[in-house]
Scaffold this motif. Structure first.
Motif, PDB file in Angstrom:
ATOM      1  N   GLU A 131       0.846  -1.183   0.000  1.00 36.39           N
ATOM      2  CA  GLU A 131       0.000   0.000   0.000  1.00 36.39           C
ATOM      3  C   GLU A 131       0.888   1.241   0.000  1.00 36.39           C
ATOM      4  O   GLU A 131       2.020   1.202   0.480  1.00 36.39           O
ATOM      5  N   ALA A 132       0.365   2.332  -0.527  1.00 38.83           N
ATOM      6  CA  ALA A 132       1.122   3.580  -0.572  1.00 38.83           C
ATOM      7  C   ALA A 132       1.032   4.289   0.772  1.00 38.83           C
ATOM      8  O   ALA A 132      -0.061   4.613   1.234  1.00 38.83           O
ATOM      9  N   GLU A 133       2.180   4.483   1.418  1.00 36.18           N
ATOM     10  CA  GLU A 133       2.231   5.186   2.692  1.00 36.18           C
ATOM     11  C   GLU A 133       3.119   6.424   2.533  1.00 36.18           C
ATOM     12  O   GLU A 133       4.269   6.309   2.128  1.00 36.18           O
ATOM     13  N   ILE A 134       2.566   7.590   2.849  1.00 32.63           N
ATOM     14  CA  ILE A 134       3.331   8.830   2.732  1.00 32.63           C
ATOM     15  C   ILE A 134       4.246   8.964   3.942  1.00 32.63           C
ATOM     16  O   ILE A 134       3.781   9.063   5.075  1.00 32.63           O
ATOM     17  N   ARG A 135       5.555   8.926   3.705  1.00 28.20           N
ATOM     18  CA  ARG A 135       6.547   9.080   4.772  1.00 28.20           C
ATOM     19  C   ARG A 135       6.930  10.544   4.992  1.00 28.20           C
ATOM     20  O   ARG A 135       7.358  10.914   6.073  1.00 28.20           O
ATOM     21  N   ARG A 136       6.796  11.351   3.943  1.00 30.32           N
ATOM     22  CA  ARG A 136       7.056  12.784   4.066  1.00 30.32           C
ATOM     23  C   ARG A 136       6.206  13.501   3.036  1.00 30.32           C
ATOM     24  O   ARG A 136       6.260  13.180   1.847  1.00 30.32           O
ATOM     25  N   GLN A 137       5.412  14.453   3.479  1.00 33.17           N
ATOM     26  CA  GLN A 137       4.641  15.263   2.545  1.00 33.17           C
ATOM     27  C   GLN A 137       5.493  16.437   2.080  1.00 33.17           C
ATOM     28  O   GLN A 137       5.984  17.213   2.906  1.00 33.17           O
ATOM     29  N   GLY A 138       5.686  16.529   0.794  1.00 39.44           N
ATOM     30  CA  GLY A 138       6.491  17.594   0.250  1.00 39.44           C
ATOM     31  C   GLY A 138       5.822  18.238  -0.942  1.00 39.44           C
ATOM     32  O   GLY A 138       4.609  18.477  -0.923  1.00 39.44           O
ATOM     33  N   ALA A 139       6.589  18.475  -1.985  1.00 37.05           N
ATOM     34  CA  ALA A 139       6.092  19.220  -3.139  1.00 37.05           C
ATOM     35  C   ALA A 139       5.029  18.447  -3.932  1.00 37.05           C
ATOM     36  O   ALA A 139       4.128  19.039  -4.505  1.00 37.05           O
TER      37      ALA A 139
END
Length: 202
Positions: free
Chosen positions: A191-199
């Motif tokens: 599954e897609a897990e966001i580790r850092r929200q950036g641009a």
């Protein structure tokens, strides 16, 4: 002191791009602009270059280095992707995303996370970056140039030359699209897990 090369952002000069590629081929470390801040880069099997990047950024052994590629055809043999991950990467690239994936045996072990055997993967939307990778003929081993103790990547070549020129071989001057780090998406669990929200926006 690093060579300082001012490269055109829309029509990169082949002569200057080839100088950068030649530096990478002989083991050099470069600073170059991307669509999401500046990055440090070296050739894939360059252990000395890897250690120099770690020293500049003060990184530990668990840091995920990134394979910067020109397209998925170049990236595909280096990482393990299932069909959903493939579709997501194709949809979001080129762009300001870094994907965490399992590396294949073609990736040097020193590049992988020592416990998870993972690596970052990135296909930037930036003409200078694309020209450098294509001239080099292989992915760059790279890390966003975020100075120790800071949160945002550097975005001005002249400032990098002043601050780190004595530790680098080439600094490429060129505009960055966004002075923000990439969005990091971990695809190793299915599954897609966001580790850092950036641009990048999912």
């Amino acid at each position: 002191m690093a060579r300082y090369l001012d490269i055109h952002p829309v029509d990169p000069q082949p002569r200057l791009i080839n100088q950068v590629a030649e530096t990478l081929a002989v083991g050099g470390v470069i600073a170059y602009p991307t669509d999401s801040g500046y990055a440090l880069g070296c050739s894939l099997a360059n252990k000395d270059g890897l250690d120099r990047i770690r020293q500049i950024r003060q990184l530990n052994k668990r840091h995920h280095f990134t394979l910067v590629c020109s397209d998925f055809a170049q990236l595909g043999p280096l990482v393990i992707v299932d069909n959903p991950a493939f579709r997501m990467i194709k949809q979001l690239t080129p762009g300001p995303f870094t994907f965490i994936l399992k590396g294949t045996k073609q990736v040097p072990r020193m590049t992988l996370n020592p416990k998870k055997h993972t690596v970052g993967a990135r296909i930037p939307d930036h003409k200078i970056t694309q020209a450098i990778v294509q001239a080099h003929g292989a992915p760059l081993l790279s890390s966003t140039l975020i100075p120790p103790g800071e949160e945002e990547p550097m975005s001005e070549g002249w400032e990098i030359q002043d601050r780190y020129g004595h530790l680098l071989d080439v600094v490429v001057e060129g505009p960055v699209t966004l002075p923000e780090p990439t969005t990091v998406v971990d695809l190793t669990s299915g599954e897609a897990e966001i580790r850092r929200q950036g641009a990048g926006q999912l």
